[in-house]
Design an enzyme around this catalytic site. Structure first.
Site, PDB file in Angstrom:
ATOM      1  N   HIS A  43       0.599  -1.349  -0.061  1.00  0.00           N
ATOM      2  CA  HIS A  43       0.305   0.109  -0.121  1.00  0.00           C
ATOM      3  C   HIS A  43       0.704   1.197   0.035  1.00  0.00           C
ATOM      4  O   HIS A  43       0.385   2.402   0.516  1.00  0.00           O
ATOM      5  CB  HIS A  43      -0.818  -0.025   1.249  1.00  0.00           C
ATOM      6  CG  HIS A  43      -2.012  -1.255   1.249  1.00  0.00           C
ATOM      7  ND1 HIS A  43      -2.600  -1.660   2.304  1.00  0.00           N
ATOM      8  CD2 HIS A  43      -2.491  -1.859   0.126  1.00  0.00           C
ATOM      9  CE1 HIS A  43      -3.331  -2.844   2.084  1.00  0.00           C
ATOM     10  NE2 HIS A  43      -3.331  -2.811   0.664  1.00  0.00           N
ATOM     11  N   CYS A  54       7.743  21.212 -10.887  1.00  0.00           N
ATOM     12  CA  CYS A  54       6.723  21.585 -11.568  1.00  0.00           C
ATOM     13  C   CYS A  54       5.667  22.426 -10.948  1.00  0.00           C
ATOM     14  O   CYS A  54       4.531  22.879 -11.586  1.00  0.00           O
ATOM     15  CB  CYS A  54       6.479  20.454 -12.668  1.00  0.00           C
ATOM     16  SG  CYS A  54       5.061  19.319 -11.526  1.00  0.00           S
ATOM     17  N   GLY A  93      -1.226  -9.645  12.368  1.00  0.00           N
ATOM     18  CA  GLY A  93      -1.952  -8.595  12.735  1.00  0.00           C
ATOM     19  C   GLY A  93      -2.709  -8.062  11.528  1.00  0.00           C
ATOM     20  O   GLY A  93      -2.581  -6.689  11.207  1.00  0.00           O
ATOM     21  N   THR A  94      -3.661  -8.884  10.723  1.00  0.00           N
ATOM     22  CA  THR A  94      -4.138  -8.232   9.781  1.00  0.00           C
ATOM     23  C   THR A  94      -5.623  -8.770   9.923  1.00  0.00           C
ATOM     24  O   THR A  94      -5.775  -9.924  10.561  1.00  0.00           O
ATOM     25  CB  THR A  94      -3.761  -8.508   8.274  1.00  0.00           C
ATOM     26  OG1 THR A  94      -4.819  -7.802   7.321  1.00  0.00           O
ATOM     27  CG2 THR A  94      -3.706 -10.075   8.194  1.00  0.00           C
ATOM     28  N   SER A  95      -6.801  -7.969   9.709  1.00  0.00           N
ATOM     29  CA  SER A  95      -8.234  -8.469   9.621  1.00  0.00           C
ATOM     30  C   SER A  95      -8.638  -9.360   8.495  1.00  0.00           C
ATOM     31  O   SER A  95      -9.517  -9.900   8.599  1.00  0.00           O
ATOM     32  CB  SER A  95      -9.083  -7.322   9.960  1.00  0.00           C
ATOM     33  OG  SER A  95      -8.778  -6.315   8.814  1.00  0.00           O
TER      34      SER A  95
HETATM   35  N1  APR Z   1      -0.755  -7.874  17.457  1.00  0.00           N
HETATM   36  C1  APR Z   1      -1.185  -8.570  16.425  1.00  0.00           C
HETATM   37  N2  APR Z   1      -2.581  -8.234  15.946  1.00  0.00           N
HETATM   38  C2  APR Z   1      -3.015  -7.145  16.338  1.00  0.00           C
HETATM   39  C3  APR Z   1      -2.606  -6.425  17.546  1.00  0.00           C
HETATM   40  C4  APR Z   1      -1.356  -6.923  18.124  1.00  0.00           C
HETATM   41  N3  APR Z   1      -0.872  -6.315  19.049  1.00  0.00           N
HETATM   42  N4  APR Z   1      -3.532  -5.434  17.900  1.00  0.00           N
HETATM   43  C5  APR Z   1      -4.434  -5.648  16.877  1.00  0.00           C
HETATM   44  N5  APR Z   1      -4.284  -6.926  16.303  1.00  0.00           N
HETATM   45  C6  APR Z   1      -5.191  -7.112  14.806  1.00  0.00           C
HETATM   46  C7  APR Z   1      -6.632  -7.155  15.272  1.00  0.00           C
HETATM   47  O1  APR Z   1      -7.377  -8.049  15.808  1.00  0.00           O
HETATM   48  C8  APR Z   1      -7.068  -6.957  13.559  1.00  0.00           C
HETATM   49  O2  APR Z   1      -7.493  -8.332  13.287  1.00  0.00           O
HETATM   50  O3  APR Z   1      -4.603  -6.454  13.738  1.00  0.00           O
HETATM   51  C9  APR Z   1      -5.656  -6.665  13.027  1.00  0.00           C
HETATM   52  C10 APR Z   1      -5.936  -4.730  12.291  1.00  0.00           C
HETATM   53  O4  APR Z   1      -6.866  -5.134  11.253  1.00  0.00           O
HETATM   54  P1  APR Z   1      -7.170  -3.748  10.558  1.00  0.00           P
HETATM   55  O5  APR Z   1      -7.266  -2.492  11.388  1.00  0.00           O
HETATM   56  O6  APR Z   1      -8.337  -4.158   9.778  1.00  0.00           O
HETATM   57  O7  APR Z   1      -5.733  -3.488   9.574  1.00  0.00           O
HETATM   58  P2  APR Z   1      -5.296  -4.101   8.237  1.00  0.00           P
HETATM   59  O8  APR Z   1      -6.015  -5.639   8.087  1.00  0.00           O
HETATM   60  O9  APR Z   1      -3.792  -4.132   8.134  1.00  0.00           O
HETATM   61  O10 APR Z   1      -6.215  -3.312   7.394  1.00  0.00           O
HETATM   62  C11 APR Z   1      -5.826  -3.622   5.923  1.00  0.00           C
HETATM   63  O11 APR Z   1      -7.162  -1.607   5.040  1.00  0.00           O
HETATM   64  O12 APR Z   1      -7.798   0.435   5.637  1.00  0.00           O
HETATM   65  C12 APR Z   1      -6.904  -0.348   4.883  1.00  0.00           C
HETATM   66  O13 APR Z   1      -5.068   0.446   3.794  1.00  0.00           O
HETATM   67  C13 APR Z   1      -5.599   0.101   4.966  1.00  0.00           C
HETATM   68  O14 APR Z   1      -3.500  -1.404   4.915  1.00  0.00           O
HETATM   69  C14 APR Z   1      -4.989  -1.211   5.511  1.00  0.00           C
HETATM   70  C15 APR Z   1      -5.709  -2.351   5.072  1.00  0.00           C
END
Ligand code: APR
Length: 257
Positions: free
Chosen positions: A120, A152, A189-191
Site C-alpha cells: 500500500h 513543476c 496483525g491483519t483482519s
Molecule cells: N498484535 C497482532 N495483531 C493485532 C494487535 C497486536 N498487538 N492488535 C490488533 N491486532 C489485529 C486485530 O485483531 C485485527 O485483526 O490486527 C488486525 C488489524 O486489522 P485492521 O485494522 O483491519 O488493519 P489491516 O488488516 O492492516 O487493514 C488492511 O485496510 O484500511 C486499509 O489500507 C489500510 O492497509 C490497511 C488495510
C-alpha cells in the site's frame, strides 16, 4: 495459545526454505499506531471515503494532506517494537524469508528489514500528480499543506494506495510470486478483509504452504490456518524466536543442535 503451538510454529519455520510474512496494522499497534478497524481504529473515528480516496483528494487536497500530516507526526514519534525486530532478525538468519506488508509506516525498515514488499505504499514518500516522480520526504510535519512539486509546482500526493486504486503492478506481482512459491506463510496483525492483500494467503494455501496466523482475535483466515496463535505480535513473535533459538550472529539453519 499454548507451548505446543509455539514449538510447532518454530518447527515449521526451522524447516522452511521459503517463508513469507504478511503483516497488517496489528503489528504496529504496540508501537502506538492505531489500527483501522480495532476498537480505537482510524475508520471508527474518520470516514475513509473523505480521506483515503482519489476523489477526496481531488475535492479537498488540504483536508487529505492534513490527515496524512497528522499520521506522519504520530508515526515519526514511534519506534519499531519487538515483533518488527524479530522479523528483521529472521530475515537475516532464516533462508528465503520475505516480508509483505500492508503498512505504510516504514517500521519494518526502521527495525532493519531490507526486503519489504510494500503493498500500500509508504507515508514517507511523496508523488508528483503531474510528473509521477516519487521522492522521499521524512519530515515529521510538512512545511506547506498541500505540498507542491519543487520542479513543476503541481500538487504532491502521498505515495500510498487509496481505496479504489489499483496496487502498483510490479509490487503486486512480486507479492503474488512470493506467496505462490512459499512453504510457510506467517500472517501477523491483519483482519484479512482488504483485497488483494487478503487473497495472498489463499495463493499460498493453494500451493500447499503451511499457514500460521498471529492475532489476538480471530479473522476469516483462522479456520484455514494450520496454526492460529492467539496473542499480540509483540509477545508471540519473541516466544517463537526463543523457541527457534536463533542468535543475532548465527545462521539459523546449520549451527543449532
Ligand atoms: N498484535 C497482532 N495483531 C493485532 C494487535 C497486536 N498487538 N492488535 C490488533 N491486532 C489485529 C486485530 O485483531 C485485527 O485483526 O490486527 C488486525 C488489524 O486489522 P485492521 O485494522 O483491519 O488493519 P489491516 O488488516 O492492516 O487493514 C488492511 O485496510 O484500511 C486499509 O489500507 C489500510 O492497509 C490497511 C488495510
Amino acid at each position: 495459545m499454548n507451548d505446543t503451538d509455539i514449538s510447532a510454529a518454530a518447527a515449521l519455520l526451522r524447516g522452511s526454505m521459503k517463508t513469507v510474512v504478511l503483516t497488517g496494522a496489528g503489528i504496529s499497534a504496540e508501537s502506538g499506531i492505531p489500527t483501522f478497524r480495532g476498537e480505537d481504529g482510524l475508520w471508527n473515528r474518520f470516514r475513509a471515503e473523505d480521506l483515503a480516496t482519489l476523489e477526496a483528494f481531488r475535492e479537498d487536497a488540504a483536508l487529505v494532506w492534513g490527515w496524512y500530516d497528522w499520521r506522519r507526526g504520530l508515526m515519526s514519534k514511534v519506534e519499531a517494537n519487538p515483533a518488527h525486530k524479530v522479523l528483521a532478525l529472521w530475515e537475516r538468519r532464516l533462508p528465503g524469508l520475505s516480508i509483505v506488508t500492508q503498512n505504510i509506516d516504514g517500521l519494518h525498515q526502521k527495525a532493519g528489514s531490507k526486503s519489504v514488499v510494500e503493498l500500500h505504499g509508504n507515508i514517507w514518500r511523496v508523488r508528483c500528480t503531474k510528473e509521477r516522480t516519487v521522492s522521499a520526504n521524512t519530515e515529521p510535519h510538512l512545511e506547506e499543506i498541500p505540498p507542491r512539486c519543487p520542479s513543476c509546482g503541481a500538487l504532491l500526493r502521498p505515495d500510498v494506495v487509496w481505496f479504489g486504486e489499483p496496487l502498483e503492478r510490479a509490487v503486486l506481482e512480486e507479492a503474488v510470486r512470493l506467496s505462490a512459491t512459499c512453504e510457510v506463510m506467517v500472517v501477523v496483525g491483519t483482519s484479512a478483509l482488504v483485497h488483494p492483500a487478503a487473497s495472498l494467503p489463499m495463493a499460498a494455501l493453494e500451493r500447499g504452504a503451511r499457514l500460521i496466523e498471529i492475532n489476538p482475535d480471530s479473522t476469516p483466515l483462522t479456520r484455514l490456518a494450520h496454526l492460529s496463535l492467539r496473542g499480540k505480535a509483540g509477545a508471540v513473535l519473541p516466544l517463537v524466536q526463543d523457541r527457534l533459538g536463533i542468535g543475532p550472529g548465527e545462521d539459523g539453519q546449520r549451527s543449532r543442535t
